[in-house]
Structure formats: C-alpha cells, structure tokens
Design a protein around this motif. Structure first.
Motif, PDB file in Angstrom:
ATOM      1  N   GLN A  66       0.841  -1.192   0.000  1.00 20.73           N
ATOM      2  CA  GLN A  66       0.000   0.000   0.000  1.00 20.73           C
ATOM      3  C   GLN A  66       0.873   1.237   0.000  1.00 20.73           C
ATOM      4  O   GLN A  66       2.081   1.167   0.190  1.00 20.73           O
ATOM      5  N   TRP A  83      -0.709  -4.167   6.508  1.00 18.39           N
ATOM      6  CA  TRP A  83      -1.656  -3.366   5.735  1.00 18.39           C
ATOM      7  C   TRP A  83      -2.754  -2.871   6.672  1.00 18.39           C
ATOM      8  O   TRP A  83      -3.113  -3.549   7.627  1.00 18.39           O
ATOM      9  N   SER A  84      -3.333  -1.733   6.348  1.00 15.62           N
ATOM     10  CA  SER A  84      -4.522  -1.230   7.039  1.00 15.62           C
ATOM     11  C   SER A  84      -5.601  -1.000   5.991  1.00 15.62           C
ATOM     12  O   SER A  84      -5.469  -0.135   5.126  1.00 15.62           O
ATOM     13  N   PHE A  85      -6.634  -1.811   6.057  1.00 17.54           N
ATOM     14  CA  PHE A  85      -7.768  -1.711   5.137  1.00 17.54           C
ATOM     15  C   PHE A  85      -8.897  -0.966   5.820  1.00 17.54           C
ATOM     16  O   PHE A  85      -9.309  -1.338   6.922  1.00 17.54           O
ATOM     17  N   TYR A  86      -9.442   0.048   5.166  1.00 15.33           N
ATOM     18  CA  TYR A  86     -10.656   0.690   5.653  1.00 15.33           C
ATOM     19  C   TYR A  86     -11.826  -0.246   5.371  1.00 15.33           C
ATOM     20  O   TYR A  86     -11.841  -0.945   4.364  1.00 15.33           O
ATOM     21  N   PHE A 128      -7.603   0.136   0.650  1.00 12.14           N
ATOM     22  CA  PHE A 128      -6.530   1.024   1.097  1.00 12.14           C
ATOM     23  C   PHE A 128      -6.110   1.884  -0.075  1.00 12.14           C
ATOM     24  O   PHE A 128      -6.467   1.620  -1.221  1.00 12.14           O
ATOM     25  N   THR A 174      -7.484   3.720  -5.054  1.00 13.06           N
ATOM     26  CA  THR A 174      -7.886   2.773  -4.014  1.00 13.06           C
ATOM     27  C   THR A 174      -7.748   1.341  -4.520  1.00 13.06           C
ATOM     28  O   THR A 174      -8.041   1.033  -5.668  1.00 13.06           O
TER      29      THR A 174
END
Length: 169
Positions: free
Chosen positions: A75, A134-137, A150, A160
């Motif tokens: 990301q 990773w940071s997924f919304y 992300f 995105t």
C-alpha cells in the motif's frame, strides 16, 4: 520611495508565503487527510471469510484471527515497487473515531511475485519485505455489501485498492 520599497518587501513576503502554502498543500493527497468511512457497526465475524480483487489477489481472514494472503500488493508508495506477497499472518478489526479498519499483518512470507515483467527486470527495485502490515478501511458499497480498501501509489492521485467478498463466500 520608502512606500514603494515597503510594498515590494510585503509583496515578496506574501509571494514567498504563497509558494510555501502551495508546496505544503500540493503534497497533501486525498488519503493524507482521510479520516475513515465512519462505519462502526461491523462485527469481526462479518469481516471473516474470503476476499478478492480484480488483479487476482486473494485474502482469507479466518475467525480465529489468522490470515492467508495470495498476491497482495503493497500500500502507499510500496505499491510502486511492484512486488506481490503471499503467505500467512494475522488480522484484527479495530474501531476508532473515523470508523473501522482491518489491520492485516503478514508474519510468514511464502512467495513473492512481480506485478509486471518490466518491474522484475529493474535492478533498482528494493527487496520485498519478509513481513508487512496493511490497514484496510471497512466500508459498504451501494448494495450494503462490505468492501475493504486502502490507498496506493502517489497520494495526490487517491487510487484505491478494493477487496470485495470472494465469489461464492
């Protein structure tokens, strides 16, 4: 003459301030100020399961907090390095003022692939990481179905990387 000189000094100072502000705001892409989706009603059990995207990425989030990753791109600016990681890891659903997010950590890398042949031949490409986070919304689409995403690449563009429920899940 003193009045004209003062105006030039103020004009130069104001012009300099405008340049500084333009540089500062020009580097602030959409995700740099993104505060989340505002979603707070998703349970971990609802997030668990298989996820995929159009590029052939597959992620399985198991209810016990473990995860299986296949061909997951980096990301942010890491996406531009062109690597795609596969392996196992952990995940957790978090919730803060901006909304919920899935934190996915690759703890054991089993395979590295390249997104394109041009990237694979580029000797300046850095070594892919052996672990990664990773940071997924977490959000819902227009049909109220969950999606995870992300931001990747240049922050000024706001691209995105979207994961949707795996077909048949």
């Amino acid at each position: 003459m003193a009045g004209g000189s003062r105006r030039r000094v103020w004009g130069a100072a104001l012009g300099g301030l405008m340049v500084v502000l333009a540089v500062l705001t020009g580097c602030a892409g959409p995700f740099q100020y993104y505060e989340g989706t505002g979603l707070h009603d998703v349970a971990a059990a609802e997030v668990a399961g298989g996820w995929e995207n159009v590029e052939g990425t597959r992620v399985v989030l198991r209810e016990d907090g473990t995860a299986l990753l296949e061909k997951l791109d980096g990301q942010g600016f890491d996406f531009e390095d062109g690597w795609r990681l596969s392996g196992t890891g952990t995940w957790q659903l978090s919730d803060d003022d901006g909304g919920q997010a899935v934190r996915l950590a690759l703890t054991s890398r089993t395979r590295v692939e390249r997104r394109s042949p041009a990237t694979a031949t580029d000797t300046s490409t850095p070594e892919p990481p052996s672990t990664y986070v990773w940071s997924f919304y977490v959000d819902r689409d227009q049909h109220d179905e969950l999606k995870l995403f992300f931001f990747y690449g240049d922050p000024d563009i706001g691209n995105t990387y979207v994961m949707t429920r795996e077909t048949g899940s």
